[in-house]
Design a protein around this motif. Structure first.
Motif, PDB file in Angstrom:
ATOM      1  N   ASP A 138       0.072 -28.261 -69.099  1.00 29.14           N
ATOM      2  CA  ASP A 138       0.075 -26.796 -69.115  1.00 29.14           C
ATOM      3  C   ASP A 138      -0.768 -26.243 -67.966  1.00 29.14           C
ATOM      4  O   ASP A 138      -1.396 -25.205 -68.088  1.00 29.14           O
ATOM      5  CB  ASP A 138      -0.474 -26.276 -70.444  1.00 29.14           C
ATOM      6  N   THR A 139      -0.777 -26.931 -66.831  1.00 32.53           N
ATOM      7  CA  THR A 139      -1.684 -26.523 -65.760  1.00 32.53           C
ATOM      8  C   THR A 139      -1.002 -25.703 -64.677  1.00 32.53           C
ATOM      9  O   THR A 139      -1.647 -25.247 -63.751  1.00 32.53           O
ATOM     10  CB  THR A 139      -2.244 -27.762 -65.050  1.00 32.53           C
ATOM     11  N   GLY A 140       0.309 -25.523 -64.772  1.00 27.12           N
ATOM     12  CA  GLY A 140       1.056 -25.049 -63.612  1.00 27.12           C
ATOM     13  C   GLY A 140       1.335 -26.261 -62.728  1.00 27.12           C
ATOM     14  O   GLY A 140       0.578 -27.243 -62.778  1.00 27.12           O
ATOM     15  N   TRP A 141       2.406 -26.193 -61.926  1.00 27.72           N
ATOM     16  CA  TRP A 141       2.769 -27.394 -61.154  1.00 27.72           C
ATOM     17  C   TRP A 141       1.726 -27.716 -60.103  1.00 27.72           C
ATOM     18  O   TRP A 141       1.748 -28.782 -59.489  1.00 27.72           O
ATOM     19  CB  TRP A 141       4.143 -27.244 -60.497  1.00 27.72           C
ATOM     20  N   THR A 142       0.778 -26.783 -59.876  1.00 26.57           N
ATOM     21  CA  THR A 142      -0.240 -26.990 -58.856  1.00 26.57           C
ATOM     22  C   THR A 142      -1.437 -27.797 -59.362  1.00 26.57           C
ATOM     23  O   THR A 142      -2.288 -28.178 -58.573  1.00 26.57           O
ATOM     24  CB  THR A 142      -0.751 -25.623 -58.391  1.00 26.57           C
ATOM     25  N   PHE A 143      -1.539 -28.016 -60.660  1.00 24.74           N
ATOM     26  CA  PHE A 143      -2.610 -28.838 -61.254  1.00 24.74           C
ATOM     27  C   PHE A 143      -4.009 -28.429 -60.772  1.00 24.74           C
ATOM     28  O   PHE A 143      -4.844 -29.294 -60.473  1.00 24.74           O
ATOM     29  CB  PHE A 143      -2.425 -30.327 -60.928  1.00 24.74           C
ATOM     30  N   TYR A 144      -4.276 -27.136 -60.662  1.00 25.48           N
ATOM     31  CA  TYR A 144      -5.574 -26.701 -60.149  1.00 25.48           C
ATOM     32  C   TYR A 144      -6.736 -27.217 -61.009  1.00 25.48           C
ATOM     33  O   TYR A 144      -6.706 -27.124 -62.229  1.00 25.48           O
ATOM     34  CB  TYR A 144      -5.635 -25.170 -60.120  1.00 25.48           C
ATOM     35  N   THR A 145      -7.766 -27.694 -60.332  1.00 29.18           N
ATOM     36  CA  THR A 145      -9.005 -28.035 -61.009  1.00 29.18           C
ATOM     37  C   THR A 145      -9.854 -26.760 -61.113  1.00 29.18           C
ATOM     38  O   THR A 145      -9.663 -25.863 -60.304  1.00 29.18           O
ATOM     39  CB  THR A 145      -9.796 -29.075 -60.205  1.00 29.18           C
ATOM     40  N   PRO A 146     -10.811 -26.637 -61.985  1.00 24.88           N
ATOM     41  CA  PRO A 146     -11.168 -27.619 -63.023  1.00 24.88           C
ATOM     42  C   PRO A 146     -10.299 -27.544 -64.267  1.00 24.88           C
ATOM     43  O   PRO A 146     -10.473 -28.357 -65.159  1.00 24.88           O
ATOM     44  CB  PRO A 146     -12.612 -27.238 -63.353  1.00 24.88           C
ATOM     45  N   ASP A 233     -14.760 -31.513 -60.305  1.00 26.55           N
ATOM     46  CA  ASP A 233     -15.250 -30.766 -61.455  1.00 26.55           C
ATOM     47  C   ASP A 233     -16.673 -30.276 -61.207  1.00 26.55           C
ATOM     48  O   ASP A 233     -17.594 -31.079 -61.067  1.00 26.55           O
ATOM     49  CB  ASP A 233     -15.203 -31.660 -62.695  1.00 26.55           C
ATOM     50  N   PRO A 234     -16.861 -28.953 -61.160  1.00 26.93           N
ATOM     51  CA  PRO A 234     -18.194 -28.411 -60.887  1.00 26.93           C
ATOM     52  C   PRO A 234     -19.213 -28.861 -61.934  1.00 26.93           C
ATOM     53  O   PRO A 234     -20.400 -28.970 -61.635  1.00 26.93           O
ATOM     54  CB  PRO A 234     -17.999 -26.902 -60.942  1.00 26.93           C
ATOM     55  N   ALA A 235     -18.739 -29.148 -63.145  1.00 23.70           N
ATOM     56  CA  ALA A 235     -19.668 -29.599 -64.178  1.00 23.70           C
ATOM     57  C   ALA A 235     -20.347 -30.894 -63.725  1.00 23.70           C
ATOM     58  O   ALA A 235     -21.418 -31.241 -64.196  1.00 23.70           O
ATOM     59  CB  ALA A 235     -18.918 -29.806 -65.490  1.00 23.70           C
ATOM     60  N   MET A 236     -19.721 -31.625 -62.809  1.00 23.07           N
ATOM     61  CA  MET A 236     -20.306 -32.873 -62.329  1.00 23.07           C
ATOM     62  C   MET A 236     -20.701 -32.773 -60.861  1.00 23.07           C
ATOM     63  O   MET A 236     -20.823 -33.783 -60.175  1.00 23.07           O
ATOM     64  CB  MET A 236     -19.306 -34.010 -62.509  1.00 23.07           C
ATOM     65  N   GLY A 237     -20.839 -31.546 -60.373  1.00 29.21           N
ATOM     66  CA  GLY A 237     -21.258 -31.376 -58.992  1.00 29.21           C
ATOM     67  C   GLY A 237     -20.120 -31.391 -57.991  1.00 29.21           C
ATOM     68  O   GLY A 237     -20.346 -31.408 -56.782  1.00 29.21           O
ATOM     69  N   GLY A 238     -18.882 -31.387 -58.472  1.00 24.04           N
ATOM     70  CA  GLY A 238     -17.745 -31.394 -57.558  1.00 24.04           C
ATOM     71  C   GLY A 238     -17.355 -29.990 -57.143  1.00 24.04           C
ATOM     72  O   GLY A 238     -17.982 -29.008 -57.534  1.00 24.04           O
ATOM     73  N   ASP A 239     -16.302 -29.911 -56.345  1.00 21.20           N
ATOM     74  CA  ASP A 239     -15.871 -28.613 -55.847  1.00 21.20           C
ATOM     75  C   ASP A 239     -14.385 -28.397 -56.142  1.00 21.20           C
ATOM     76  O   ASP A 239     -13.536 -29.050 -55.544  1.00 21.20           O
ATOM     77  CB  ASP A 239     -16.119 -28.539 -54.339  1.00 21.20           C
TER      78      ASP A 239
ATOM     79  N   LYS B 141     -17.790 -19.154 -66.032  1.00 17.55           N
ATOM     80  CA  LYS B 141     -18.499 -20.125 -66.858  1.00 17.55           C
ATOM     81  C   LYS B 141     -17.662 -21.359 -67.126  1.00 17.55           C
ATOM     82  O   LYS B 141     -18.151 -22.331 -67.683  1.00 17.55           O
ATOM     83  CB  LYS B 141     -18.879 -19.482 -68.193  1.00 17.55           C
ATOM     84  N   ASP B 142     -16.371 -21.302 -66.813  1.00 13.77           N
ATOM     85  CA  ASP B 142     -15.546 -22.477 -67.101  1.00 13.77           C
ATOM     86  C   ASP B 142     -14.587 -22.770 -65.949  1.00 13.77           C
ATOM     87  O   ASP B 142     -14.983 -23.365 -64.967  1.00 13.77           O
ATOM     88  CB  ASP B 142     -14.806 -22.319 -68.442  1.00 13.77           C
ATOM     89  N   VAL B 143     -13.344 -22.310 -66.066  1.00 13.06           N
ATOM     90  CA  VAL B 143     -12.362 -22.618 -65.027  1.00 13.06           C
ATOM     91  C   VAL B 143     -12.307 -21.471 -64.018  1.00 13.06           C
ATOM     92  O   VAL B 143     -13.097 -20.538 -64.100  1.00 13.06           O
ATOM     93  CB  VAL B 143     -10.971 -22.865 -65.645  1.00 13.06           C
ATOM     94  N   ILE B 144     -11.362 -21.551 -63.084  1.00 10.76           N
ATOM     95  CA  ILE B 144     -11.245 -20.481 -62.096  1.00 10.76           C
ATOM     96  C   ILE B 144     -10.484 -19.302 -62.702  1.00 10.76           C
ATOM     97  O   ILE B 144      -9.473 -19.480 -63.373  1.00 10.76           O
ATOM     98  CB  ILE B 144     -10.514 -20.981 -60.835  1.00 10.76           C
ATOM     99  N   PRO B 160     -16.368 -21.402 -60.761  1.00 14.25           N
ATOM    100  CA  PRO B 160     -17.439 -21.899 -61.616  1.00 14.25           C
ATOM    101  C   PRO B 160     -18.652 -22.438 -60.859  1.00 14.25           C
ATOM    102  O   PRO B 160     -19.717 -22.580 -61.437  1.00 14.25           O
ATOM    103  CB  PRO B 160     -16.766 -23.016 -62.409  1.00 14.25           C
ATOM    104  N   ASN B 161     -18.500 -22.763 -59.594  1.00 10.80           N
ATOM    105  CA  ASN B 161     -19.634 -23.433 -58.947  1.00 10.80           C
ATOM    106  C   ASN B 161     -20.283 -22.629 -57.830  1.00 10.80           C
ATOM    107  O   ASN B 161     -21.146 -23.126 -57.131  1.00 10.80           O
ATOM    108  CB  ASN B 161     -19.191 -24.783 -58.381  1.00 10.80           C
ATOM    109  N   ARG B 162     -19.799 -21.411 -57.604  1.00  5.15           N
ATOM    110  CA  ARG B 162     -20.467 -20.617 -56.577  1.00  5.15           C
ATOM    111  C   ARG B 162     -20.141 -19.146 -56.810  1.00  5.15           C
ATOM    112  O   ARG B 162     -19.206 -18.820 -57.542  1.00  5.15           O
ATOM    113  CB  ARG B 162     -20.030 -21.044 -55.183  1.00  5.15           C
TER     114      ARG B 162
END
Ligand SMILES: [Cu+2]
Lengths: 538, 314
Positions: A138-146, A233-239, B141-144, B160-162
Motif C-alpha cells: 500500500d505504498t504507491g508504486w514509488t515505495f517512498y521511505t520511510p 529510515d530516519p528512526a535509524m539515522g537514515g535519510d 513525527k513519522d512518515v513524509i 521526519p529527519n529535518r
C-alpha cells in the motif's frame, strides 16, 4: 526479394507443435508472443484495478472498498502497469517479434538469453502475484521511505518482484544492442535502419544503464526492512529523501524506456500509412539519443518541494525543459511527414493520430510541471496523474496498440475486423479524454492524488472521470473480442497488407521459423515511397 | 490580483498566487496555440492528402532546414522564458521575509498541529493574521507528509529527519483548505485542516484568550470540542463503529482486552495513560499507531476528554 514470398512455407506458429515446443522455444517470434500473453494479462489485471479505483471515486466517502484496500488498489495498479505491462510492453513483446525481421536476421543475437529473460519475467510476475495474495502493498508504486519501511503490508515481495523484473529488462536491452550492431542485413547501414530500430536501440541503452540503479535501490529497501540497516529510515539515522534520489535516478529515465519505443512505432505508422518518406529521419533518430542522454540528468524534477536546495531545483528545471525539445521536434516531423502523402485511415493509423493528439497534450502539460513555481502548486495533484496518463497511456499505450494492430497480421497471419477496430479506437479515444482531461482541472483546483476520500467540491469532475473509465473499458472489451475472433475467423493476410517497405513485410504472414529463406539484401531505404512502387497484398 | 477563481485555478489568496497564475496562464495559452497548430495541421493534411484509390509514388521531400531550425529555436526560446519566470517566483517562495511570524508545524499520521510563538497549540486549524508574512517551520513525527494550501499555491514536504521551511502571506480573510499532498497511509485523505485568516485585531484577541482553554464550557462540552479539534475523530468514532482505533462509545467502565493477552479495566487512569502513553497497553485487534499526546494536551484538556469519553454511555 520476391523469392522470400513463397506461400507454402510452414509458419512458425504451426511447427513444431506442443506446449513443450513453446516453453523451450528459442525463436524470437514465439518468445515475443509468450511475452505478449504475459503483457496482455498484466494489462487486464492493472485495468481491473483502475476500474475499481474509479468506481470507488464516483462519490466521496467510503462506498465500494475500505481505505486500506483502496491504497492497495492504486499501488497495484501502478506497479502492475509499470513493471509488468508498459516497460516490457513494446520492446519485449513487439520488439522481440519485429526486430530481427526488420534487420533481415534469423533471430536475435542471444536466443537463449532471450528465453531466459522471459522466464525471469514470469518469476518476477509470480512474486508480484504472490504479494497480492499475502497482504498487497500500500505504498504507491514509488515505495517512498520511510512509509515503505514501516507499513505492515508485503513490501518485500513486491519490491523483489520489481528487482527481478529489472533483470529481464536488462537482458532484453543487452540482447537488442548486440543484435542491432551485429545482425543487420548486408547493405543495411545505420541510416537505413527503420526508426523503430533506432528507438529500440536508444531504449536498450537506458535499460542497461539505468535499471541496475533501481535494482540496488530496491535491494537496499529490502535490507532496510529485513535487517534495519538504517540507510533510509530516519528512526535509524537514515535519510528518506536519499531514497527519492535513488528511485528517480532510475524511474525518470524509465519514463523514456516506456515512451521511446512507442515513438519508434509512430514513426513507422505515420510514414507507411501516409505512404510518404519520413520527414527528418536523422532528426528523429538523434533526438532519441538526445532524450536518452539528458533523461539521466533530470530526476530531481520529481522533488521540487522535497526541500532540496534551490540551486539543484534550478538545474533540474532547466534540464527538464531541454529534454522536452527533442520530443517537440519529433511531433513536428511526424506532422510534416503527412504533408503531400497519400493517407489511408486504417486502424493502426488511427492509433497513430490518437497518439499525436494525446501525446501533444501530455508533452505540453509537462511544461507546466517543469516550471518551478507552477509545479509547487501542481505537484502530487491530479494534474500530475492526468499528465503522465496522457504521456504513458495516450502516448505509449496508443503506440503499443497501433503497433499491435500493425503487426498483428504478420504475427498471426490474420486480419481483424476493420469496422469493429475503428469503433473500438473511437471509444478508447473518447473514453480516455473524458477520464483524464477532467483530472487536469481536478488537479489545478487542488485535488491531491492518492486520496481515498475527497472534498465535496470535487465530486462532479470525479464522477465525469469515472464515466469516462466505463467508455474506455468498453473500447478495450471490444478490442479483445475482435482480436481473439480474428485468430479463429479472421481473413488470411498476405505478406504485406499495408504496403510497407521494411523487411518484415517481404516474408510470408506469419513468417516461417527461419524468417527468410535466404538472407535478404537491402536495396532501398525503409521509407523510400518516392522511389519504390509497392503493392498492398491483403 | 485575482480573487474570483478561474476555469482552472481556485481563487488565489496569497501575495504570490497571482504570480503563479500568470505563469500558469502564459503556459496555458502557449499550449493552446501549439495544440491547435498541430491538430489543425493533422486534420488538414489527413483530409487534403487522403488516399484515393491506389497509392502511387509520393514526394520525396524529407528536409527543410529553415523549417527545422524554426521549430527548434522558437520552442527553445519559449521554454527558456518559462524557466526563468518560474525560477524567479520559486525563489520568492523560498526566501522568507525577515519580519515573518514563525509558527511550528508538525505533521503526523493523520493530523497537523501548530505551535505559536505565544505558546498556544492548535490541531488542524492554523489561525493567522491577514497581510502578515507567516513563516512555517515544519517537521514530521513519522512518515513524509506535504503541507498543501491550494488557495495560496503553496506546498512543501514535511520530513521526519529535518526541518523544511516555507512561508506565505494571505491577502484576504477567510477559511482555506489545507490538505496533505504526500501519501502517508490509511488516513491520508482525512489529513485535512483549515487555514483561518483573520484580521490583526481578531488574531490578537484569539491569542489573548488562549485557544483551547475551554473558557466558559463545562468539561464534557469542552471534551467534545477537543475531540474534534485535537483530531481524535480521525481514528475514534463516538457511535460504536470501530475505525483505526476503538470507538469511544461505552468504553468507560468496561474491560478492554489487550493485544498482549489479558485485559484491563477502563477507568480514569487507564484513559489518561492511553492518551499520554498509548503504546503502554495496546487494545487487541488494533495497530499501535496512536500518537502520544504528551506535551500536546494540557492537564485540564485531558480531564475534559476523559469526562467526554465517560459521558458516551452505551
Ligand atoms: Cu500525510
Amino acid at each position: 526479394m520476391n523469392n522470400n514470398e513463397t506461400a507454402n512455407s510452414i509458419s512458425f506458429l504451426s511447427e513444431p507443435k506442443g506446449l513443450k515446443s513453446w516453453l523451450f522455444t528459442l525463436d524470437h517470434k514465439r518468445i515475443g508472443i509468450l511475452y505478449l500473453g504475459g503483457i496482455m494479462f498484466s494489462f487486464i489485471l492493472g485495468g481491473v484495478f483502475a476500474m475499481l479505483i474509479r468506481l470507488e471515486l464516483l462519490r466521496p466517502g467510503p462506498d465500494l472498498v475500505s481505505a486500506d484496500t483502496y491504497n492497495q488498489l492504486f499501488t497495484l495498479h501502478g506497479a502492475v502497469m509499470i513493471f509488468l505491462f508498459i516497460i516490457p510492453g513494446v520492446p519485449a513483446a513487439l520488439g522481440n517479434f519485429v526486430l530481427p525481421l526488420m534487420l533481415g536476421a534469423k533471430d536475435v543475437a542471444f536466443p537463449r538469453l532471450n528465453l531466459a529473460s522471459w522466464y525471469i519475467y514470469v518469476v518476477g510476475a509470480a512474486f508480484a502475484l504472490y504479494s497480492l495474495h499475502s497482504g498487497a502493498v500500500d505504498t504507491g508504486w514509488t515505495f517512498y521511505t520511510p512509509y515503505s519501511v514501516q507499513t505492515q503490508t508485503s513490501v518485500v515481495s513486491m519490491t523483489l518482484a520489481a528487482f527481478i523484473l529489472g533483470f529481464s529488462s536488462i537482458f532484453t536491452g543487452l540482447n537488442f544492442i548486440v543484435t542491432i550492431h551485429k545482425l543487420r542485413a548486408p547493405g543495411q547501414t545505420w541510416f537505413k535502419l527503420p526508426l523503430f530500430v533506432w528507438a529500440l536501440y536508444a531504449t536498450a541503452i537506458i535499460q542497461v544503464l539505468a535499471t541496475p540503479v533501481l535494482g540496488i535501490t530496491l535491494l537496499l529497501l529490502i535490507l532496510e526492512r529485513l535487517f534495519g540497516i538504517g540507510i533510509f529510515d530516519p528512526a535509524m539515522g537514515g535519510d528518506p529523501v536519499l531514497y527519492q534520489h535513488f528511485f528517480w535516478f532510475y524511474s525518470h529515465p524509465a519514463v523514456y524506456i516506456m515512451i521511446l519505443p512507442g515513438m519508434g512505432i509512430i514513426s513507422e505508422l505515420i510514414s507507411v500509412f501516409s505512404h510518404k518518406k519520413i520527414f527528418g529521419y536523422k532528426a528523429i533518430a538523434f533526438s532519441s539519443f538526445g532524450i536518452a542522454l539528458v533523461s539521466f540528468l533530470v530526476w530531481g524534477h520529481h522533488m521540487f518541494v522535497s526541500g532540496q536546495s534551490e540551486i539543484a531545483a534550478m538545474i533540474f528545471s532547466f534540464l527538464t525543459f531541454l529534454v522536452g525539445i527533442p520530443s517537440g521536434i519529433k511531433v513536428f516531423n511526424w506532422l510534416s511527414t503527412m504533408y503531400k502523402g497519400s493517407i489511408s485511415l486504417e486502424t493502426p493509423m488511427l492509433y497513430a493520430l490518437s497518439f499525436l493528439v494525446l501525446f501533444t497534450i501530455g508533452g505540453l502539460t509537462g511544461i507546466f510541471l517543469g516550471a518551478l513555481s507552477v509545479d509547487v502548486h501542481l505537484h502530487d495533484t491530479y494534474f500530475v496523474v492526468a499528465h503522465f496518463h496522457y504521456v504513458m497511456m495516450g502516448g505509449t499505450v496508443m503506440a503499443f496498440l497501433g503497433g499491435l494492430h500493425y503487426w498483428w497480421p504478420k504475427m498471426f497471419g490474420k486480419l481483424y475486423s476493420s469496422l469493429w477496430s475503428k469503433i473500438s479506437v473511437a471509444l478508447i479515444f473518447i473514453g480516455f479524454n473524458v477520464t483524464f482531461f477532467s483530472q487536469f482541472i481536478l488537479g489545478t483546483k487542488g485535488m491531491p492524488r492518492r486520496y481515498y476520500n475527497y472534498l465535496d467540491q470535487f465530486q462532479p469532475l470525479h464522477a465525469f472521470s469515472t464515466v469516462g473509465s466505463w467508455i474506455l473499458g468498453l473500447g478495450f472489451l471490444i478490442m479483445f473480442v475482435y482480436l481473439i475472433h480474428s485468430l479463429f475467423r479472421g481473413r488470411r493476410s498476405g505478406p504485406n497488407p499495408w504496403g510497407a517497405l521494411t523487411f518484415e513485410w517481404t516474408t510470408p504472414s506469419p513468417p516461417p521459423t527461419y524468417n527468410f529463406k535466404e538472407t535478404p539484401r537491402l536495396t532501398h531505404g525503409p521509407y523510400d515511397f518516392d522511389k519504390i512502387a509497392v503493392e498492398e497484398t491483403k | 490580483m485575482d480573487t474570483t477563481g478561474t476555469l482552472f485555478m481556485p481563487p488565489g489568496q496569497s501575495t504570490l498566487s497571482g504570480e503563479v497564475d500568470s505563469l500558469f496562464y502564459f503556459i496555458f495559452y502557449m499550449s493552446v496555440f501549439f495544440f491547435v497548430l498541430i491538430v489543425a495541421g493533422t486534420i488538414i493534411f489527413v483530409y487534403r492528402y487522403r488516399r484515393r484509390g491506389k497509392a502511387g509514388l509520393t514526394s520525396g521531400v524529407s528536409h527543410n532546414t529553415t523549417l527545422e531550425v524554426t521549430w527548434t529555436v522558437i520552442p527553445l526560446i519559449l521554454v527558456l522564458i518559462i524557466f526563468v519566470w518560474g525560477f524567479k517566483t520559486y525563489m520568492r517562495m523560498n526566501v522568507v521575509p525577515k519580519d515573518a511570524i514563525e509558527i511550528k508545524v508538525t505533521g503526523q499520521k493523520w493530523f497537523w498541529s501548530f505551535d505559536y510563538p505565544e505558546g498556544a497549540t492548535t490541531v488542524n486549524e492554523l489561525v493567522v493574521p491577514v497581510d502578515k508574512p507567516i513563516k512555517l517551520l515544519m517537521s514530521s513525527k513519522d512518515v513524509i507528509h506535504s503541507f498543501f494550501v491550494p488557495a495560496f499555491r503553496m506546498k512543501m514536504d514535511v520530513l521526519p529527519n529535518r526541518y523544511t521551511i516555507t512561508w506565505f502571506e494571505a491577502i484576504g480573510a477567510g477559511n482555506y483548505d489545507l490538505l496533505c499532498a504526500e501519501y502517508c497511509g490509511k488516513g491520508h485523505s482525512e489529513m485535512l485542516g483549515k487555514v483561518k485568516v483573520v484580521s490583526d485585531r481578531e488574531y490578537a484577541e484569539w491569542l489573548e484568550k488562549g485557544p483551547g482553554t475551554g473558557e466558559g464550557l463545562n468539561p464534557v462540552d469542552f471534551g467534545a470540542q477537543l475531540y474534534k479539534s485535537k483530531a481524535c475523530f480521525t481514528c475514534h468514532s463516538v457511535d460504536g463503529t470501530p475505525n483505526i482505533g476503538p470507538s469511544f462509545k461505552g468504553v468507560y467502565g468496561h474491560k478492554a482486552s489487550l493485544e498482549k493477552g489479558g485485559e484491563t479495566a477502563v477507568d480514569e487512569n487507564y484513559l489518561r495513560e492511553s492518551i499520554l502513553d498509548p503504546q503502554a497497553k495496546i487494545v487487541a485487534g488494533y495497530q499501535p499507531v496512536m500518537p502520544t499526546y504528551q506535551g500536546v494536551l494540557k492537564d485540564k484538556q485531558i480531564d475534559a476528554l476523559i469526562a467526554y469519553i465517560k459521558s458516551l454511555k452505551e
